[in-house]
Design an enzyme around this catalytic site. Sequence first.
Site, PDB file in Angstrom:
ATOM      1  N   TYR A 195       0.828  -1.213   0.000  1.00  0.00           N
ATOM      2  CA  TYR A 195       0.000   0.000   0.000  1.00  0.00           C
ATOM      3  C   TYR A 195       0.862   1.263   0.000  1.00  0.00           C
ATOM      4  O   TYR A 195       0.636   2.199  -0.776  1.00  0.00           O
ATOM      5  CB  TYR A 195      -0.934  -0.046   1.220  1.00  0.00           C
ATOM      6  CG  TYR A 195      -1.645   1.252   1.500  1.00  0.00           C
ATOM      7  CD1 TYR A 195      -2.791   1.603   0.780  1.00  0.00           C
ATOM      8  CD2 TYR A 195      -1.181   2.133   2.473  1.00  0.00           C
ATOM      9  CE1 TYR A 195      -3.437   2.800   1.033  1.00  0.00           C
ATOM     10  CE2 TYR A 195      -1.824   3.319   2.729  1.00  0.00           C
ATOM     11  CZ  TYR A 195      -2.951   3.659   2.015  1.00  0.00           C
ATOM     12  OH  TYR A 195      -3.587   4.847   2.258  1.00  0.00           O
ATOM     13  N   TYR A 243     -13.306  11.759   0.787  1.00  0.00           N
ATOM     14  CA  TYR A 243     -13.559  11.405   2.201  1.00  0.00           C
ATOM     15  C   TYR A 243     -14.727  12.210   2.763  1.00  0.00           C
ATOM     16  O   TYR A 243     -15.741  12.349   2.094  1.00  0.00           O
ATOM     17  CB  TYR A 243     -12.282  11.594   3.036  1.00  0.00           C
ATOM     18  CG  TYR A 243     -11.070  11.049   2.343  1.00  0.00           C
ATOM     19  CD1 TYR A 243     -10.944   9.681   2.148  1.00  0.00           C
ATOM     20  CD2 TYR A 243     -10.092  11.873   1.835  1.00  0.00           C
ATOM     21  CE1 TYR A 243      -9.853   9.157   1.492  1.00  0.00           C
ATOM     22  CE2 TYR A 243      -8.984  11.363   1.183  1.00  0.00           C
ATOM     23  CZ  TYR A 243      -8.871  10.002   1.011  1.00  0.00           C
ATOM     24  OH  TYR A 243      -7.800   9.485   0.356  1.00  0.00           O
TER      25      TYR A 243
HETATM   26  N1  GLN Z   1      -0.395   7.168   1.973  1.00  0.00           N
HETATM   27  C1  GLN Z   1      -1.355   8.055   2.586  1.00  0.00           C
HETATM   28  C2  GLN Z   1      -1.868   7.478   3.887  1.00  0.00           C
HETATM   29  O1  GLN Z   1      -2.184   6.342   3.944  1.00  0.00           O
HETATM   30  C3  GLN Z   1      -2.482   8.323   1.634  1.00  0.00           C
HETATM   31  C4  GLN Z   1      -3.551   9.191   2.229  1.00  0.00           C
HETATM   32  C5  GLN Z   1      -4.188  10.126   1.250  1.00  0.00           C
HETATM   33  O2  GLN Z   1      -3.622  10.437   0.217  1.00  0.00           O
HETATM   34  N2  GLN Z   1      -5.338  10.647   1.620  1.00  0.00           N
HETATM   35  O3  GLN Z   1      -1.979   8.140   4.864  1.00  0.00           O
END
Ligand code: GLN
Length: 308
Positions: A195, A243
Site C-alpha cells: 500500500y 472522504y
Molecule cells: N499514503 C497516505 C496514507 O495512507 C495516503 C492518504 C491520502 O492520500 N489521503 O496516509
Amino acid sequence: MTHDHMTLDQFLQDLDRDIRAEGDWGEVADYIPELGRIDPAQFGMAIALADGQVLTAGQAGQRFSIQSVSKVFALACVLGRIGEQLWRRVGREPSGDRFDSILLLEQEKGRPRNPFINAGALVVTDELLTGRSPRQALAEILAFVRAAAEDDDIHIDKAVARSEAGSGHRNTALVHYLRSFGNLKAPPDHVLGTYIHQCAIEMSCVQLARAGRVIAGLDCAPVLLSPVKQRRINAMMMTCGQYDGSGNFAFRVGMPAKSGVGGGLLVIAPGKASIAIWSPGLDGWGNSRMGTLAAERLAEFTGWSVFG
Ligand code: GLN
C-alpha cells in the site's frame, strides 16, 4: 487546435494566473516527512480530451506523489480480477470520517465503509495480494497505470515510501485491526508495504490525466475497463473520493474525483475529459485546496458537472 480547444486553453492560462494570485495555498501533509518538505505554492493542471489532445497549465509536467489517487487504480485492478465479490469485504457508502479514521471499523466489525478510506484501500490491496507477492501486486498496479497512460516512464518514489514506512503508525494499526476481524488475508506487513509503495507512485499532471482516460471512457483511451466498471468507479469517486469532504466537493464541482495528500486530484468528466490537478497545499479534509478551487472554476466554465 480547434476553436473550442483554444478557448479552453485560454481559460487554463487565466486560471493558472488567478490561482497563483490567490495566495491561500493550505498546508502540506507533514505526517509524511518527505511530503512535508514540499513548497505548497505550486500548481499544475492537465486536461486530456476525447480526441486525444492534452491541454496544460502551470507545472503540468512536474512529478508529484499521487498518494490516495492510486486507490482508484488499485480498485480498477481488483474489480478487473474478482469483480463484484470485492463488496463482501468492503462497503460502498461514504464514511463521513477522516481518511485514516479507525472509528467505524470497530462498530462495523472490520468491514470498511468504502475502498477509498485507508481501511478500505488496505483491503483492496490485500485482495490484490491474493496469490501474489508484494512485488507482483505492485507490478500489476504499475502496469495498469502505465497502460492507461500509454507511458512507461511512471515509477515509485522510494524516498516517499521509506518516509511513510517510518511514520505510518495509523495504517499499521489499521492493518492489524482488519486482521483481528478476519478481513485481511495476507501478512499485515505485506499489505502495508504494498500500500505504501502504491501511494508513492510519482506522476505528472499530464501522465495522470492520460491515465484517467480509461475511467472517463474517452474515445482515445485504451480499453482496460468495461463501461460497467467505469460507472462503478465513477460512482465511488463521486460519493467517497474526497472522504468527509465528498459532499462539499460534489456541491462545488459536481464531477467524480479522487484526491491524495500529495495534493493531486483526478477529476472525471465522463465521456468528455480526464483532468489532473496538482497543488500540494491541503484543506482541513486533506484535499488540495487550490486543486478544489481550480476544479470548481473548470466546472463553471465548461458546464461539465454531471448534474447539468
Ligand atoms: N499514503 C497516505 C496514507 O495512507 C495516503 C492518504 C491520502 O492520500 N489521503 O496516509
